[in-house]
Enzyme design. Structure first.
Site, PDB file in Angstrom:
ATOM      1  N   SER A 192     150.505   2.703 122.096  1.00 40.71           N
ATOM      2  CA  SER A 192     151.050   1.421 122.836  1.00 40.71           C
ATOM      3  C   SER A 192     149.598   0.489 123.042  1.00 40.71           C
ATOM      4  CB  SER A 192     151.609   1.793 124.008  1.00 40.71           C
ATOM      5  OG  SER A 192     150.822   2.506 124.949  1.00 40.71           O
ATOM      6  N   ARG A 193     148.988   0.700 124.011  1.00 38.63           N
ATOM      7  CA  ARG A 193     147.831   0.153 124.427  1.00 38.63           C
ATOM      8  C   ARG A 193     146.702   0.961 124.877  1.00 38.63           C
ATOM      9  NH1 ARG A 193     148.959  -3.048 121.095  1.00 38.63           N
ATOM     10  NH2 ARG A 193     149.100  -5.235 121.237  1.00 38.63           N
TER      11      ARG A 193
ATOM     12  N   GLY B 149     162.107   1.497 124.915  1.00 40.95           N
ATOM     13  CA  GLY B 149     162.417  -0.012 124.452  1.00 40.95           C
ATOM     14  C   GLY B 149     162.597   0.252 122.992  1.00 40.95           C
ATOM     15  N   ARG B 150     162.340  -0.731 122.064  1.00 41.13           N
ATOM     16  CA  ARG B 150     162.815  -0.699 120.987  1.00 41.13           C
ATOM     17  C   ARG B 150     161.852   0.311 120.207  1.00 41.13           C
ATOM     18  NH1 ARG B 150     162.355  -6.580 121.643  1.00 41.13           N
ATOM     19  NH2 ARG B 150     159.965  -6.113 121.537  1.00 41.13           N
ATOM     20  N   ILE B 151     160.563   0.232 120.455  1.00 40.10           N
ATOM     21  CA  ILE B 151     159.771   1.330 119.728  1.00 40.10           C
ATOM     22  C   ILE B 151     159.989   2.833 120.215  1.00 40.10           C
ATOM     23  CG2 ILE B 151     157.314   2.198 118.968  1.00 40.10           C
ATOM     24  CD1 ILE B 151     156.732  -1.061 119.477  1.00 40.10           C
TER      25      ILE B 151
ATOM     26  N   GLU C 162     138.413  -1.249 122.611  1.00 44.55           N
ATOM     27  CA  GLU C 162     138.319  -1.110 121.152  1.00 44.55           C
ATOM     28  C   GLU C 162     137.291  -2.231 121.021  1.00 44.55           C
ATOM     29  OE1 GLU C 162     142.296  -1.971 119.702  1.00 44.55           O
ATOM     30  OE2 GLU C 162     143.162  -0.246 120.804  1.00 44.55           O
TER      31      GLU C 162
ATOM     32  N   HIS D 186     143.848   1.722 115.295  1.00 42.60           N
ATOM     33  CA  HIS D 186     144.818   0.829 115.822  1.00 42.60           C
ATOM     34  C   HIS D 186     145.589   0.283 114.528  1.00 42.60           C
ATOM     35  CE1 HIS D 186     146.174  -2.357 119.014  1.00 42.60           C
ATOM     36  NE2 HIS D 186     147.016  -2.181 118.206  1.00 42.60           N
ATOM     37  N   ILE D 187     146.171   1.211 113.917  1.00 41.53           N
ATOM     38  CA  ILE D 187     147.030   0.926 112.647  1.00 41.53           C
ATOM     39  C   ILE D 187     148.432   1.233 112.641  1.00 41.53           C
ATOM     40  CG2 ILE D 187     145.011   1.535 111.248  1.00 41.53           C
ATOM     41  CD1 ILE D 187     146.264   4.056 110.558  1.00 41.53           C
TER      42      ILE D 187
HETATM   43  C1  GLV Z   1     150.037  -4.193 117.737  1.00 42.87           C
HETATM   44  O1  GLV Z   1     149.393  -3.584 118.206  1.00 42.87           O
HETATM   45  C2  GLV Z   1     150.958  -5.087 118.385  1.00 42.87           C
HETATM   46  O2  GLV Z   1     151.199  -5.144 119.432  1.00 42.87           O
HETATM   47  O3  GLV Z   1     151.707  -5.614 117.389  1.00 42.87           O
END
Ligand code: GLV
Length: 324
Positions: free
Chosen positions: A237-238, A155-157, A267, A285-286
């Site tokens: 991602s997650r 995807g975009r990322i 988390e 998560h940064i």
């Molecule tokens: C960060 O984790 C986001 O989903 O923007």
């Protein structure tokens, strides 16, 4: 009378001021999320809210907040929100896509490089006074350039991560539920393969899938067993996309060589074994946390909120069905 909205946690002052131009804002200015009962109390008489990914908005919350029309999440991911429940109750959900792609790709690469080249471990070694001089055999890591980069989710990322990989002369494989357009594959030099081939052939596997029921534990024992013993896994991602206990097992059994993580299943808890492992780089998560990007995300959330509450279609509406 001005409409009442909630800003659920600490965000940029300029974004609070922007919202205050249009709305009567109830601002929870702490960076500690409201407990569920407190969140309900604060949301009860509100028409909209700017929320963060640590706020859980589910049917139990919505059922007690009948006036709410829009939940504007400051994140591209929105797994903290029960979107189906929102749609059923005619509540718009918005997110902040696009503005964080490069910043997230940069952090993904920071994890990839620091895991491969043992940067964090070396930093700790030096600071603790253990460095006694240059040694040929010290801190031997893995090359990144010219290796195989496997991207799960183009995807975009994922595309931005691939673009950076191209700069490192990497062989780029990707897998996704739909194949990308030929022009995208060509510009990134990325080859579409199935998940199994990607896992078994890549030296670096980077995860960029959204969290859905189908991607929960997308990487678990079976997938880790397919990876090369020299491979490195990166997840920005997650957390729940990876079975964290399976990851610990794979590292203990040396099924993979290292891991770079920005996200975790529970988390802010992290599987304790990971904290002890030197071949693991952990960030809290940064991925989107540059000042510029977080400000853009928060501003976008305020703009979505303003659109939604003034009868316009919010630019980043997630649940189209709500308008039908
Ligand atoms: C960060 O984790 C986001 O989903 O923007």
């Amino acid at each position: 009378m001005r409409m009442k909205v909630l800003i659920s946690q600490k965000i940029f002052d300029e974004v609070v001021s922007l919202a205050e131009k249009y709305f009567d804002v109830d601002y929870h200015s702490s960076d500690i999320p409201l407990q569920p009962h407190a969140l309900i109390q604060r949301l009860k008489n509100k028409m909209g809210a700017i929320t963060l990914l640590t706020d859980r908005i589910d049917d139990a919350v919505l059922s007690q907040c009948p006036e709410i029309r829009i939940v504007s999440n400051v994140a591209v991911g929105y797994n903290n929100i029960d979107v189906n429940a929102c749609t059923r109750r005619k509540v718009m959900v918005t997110n902040t896509p696009g503005v964080l792609d490069d910043t997230t790709a940069d952090l993904t690469w920071a994890l990839l490089l620091s895991t491969a080249r043992r940067v964090v471990e070396a930093d700790q070694f030096l600071r603790s006074g253990q460095w006694k001089g240059w040694k040929l055999m010290e801190f031997l890591g893995h090359d990144v350039h010219h290796k195989g980069l496997g991207i799960c989710g183009l995807g975009r990322i994922g595309q931005r991560v691939a673009k950076r990989g191209k700069g490192f002369d990497m062989k780029i494989l990707y897998t996704d539920v739909v194949r990308a357009a030929p022009s995208i594959e060509e510009s990134l030099g990325a080859q579409f393969v199935d998940k199994k081939d990607l896992l078994s052939e890549s030296d670096f596997v980077s995860l960029h899938v959204p969290l859905f029921p189908e991607t929960t534990h997308y990487i678990s024992d079976a997938e880790l067993a397919l990876m090369k013993p020299t491979a490195i896994l990166i997840n920005a991602s997650r957390g729940t996309v990876v079975d964290e206990k399976a990851l610990v097992r794979a590292l203990q059994e040396k099924k993979i060589a290292g891991v770079g993580l920005d996200v975790y299943e529970r988390e802010p808890e992290v599987e304790p074994e990971l904290l002890q492992m030197k071949n693991v780089v952990l960030a809290p998560h940064i991925a989107s946390a540059s000042r510029e990007t977080r400000l853009r995300m928060a501003t976008m959330a305020a703009e979505n909120l303003m659109a939604g509450l003034t009868g316009k279609r919010p630019p980043n509406l997630v649940n189209e069905g709500v308008l039908q």
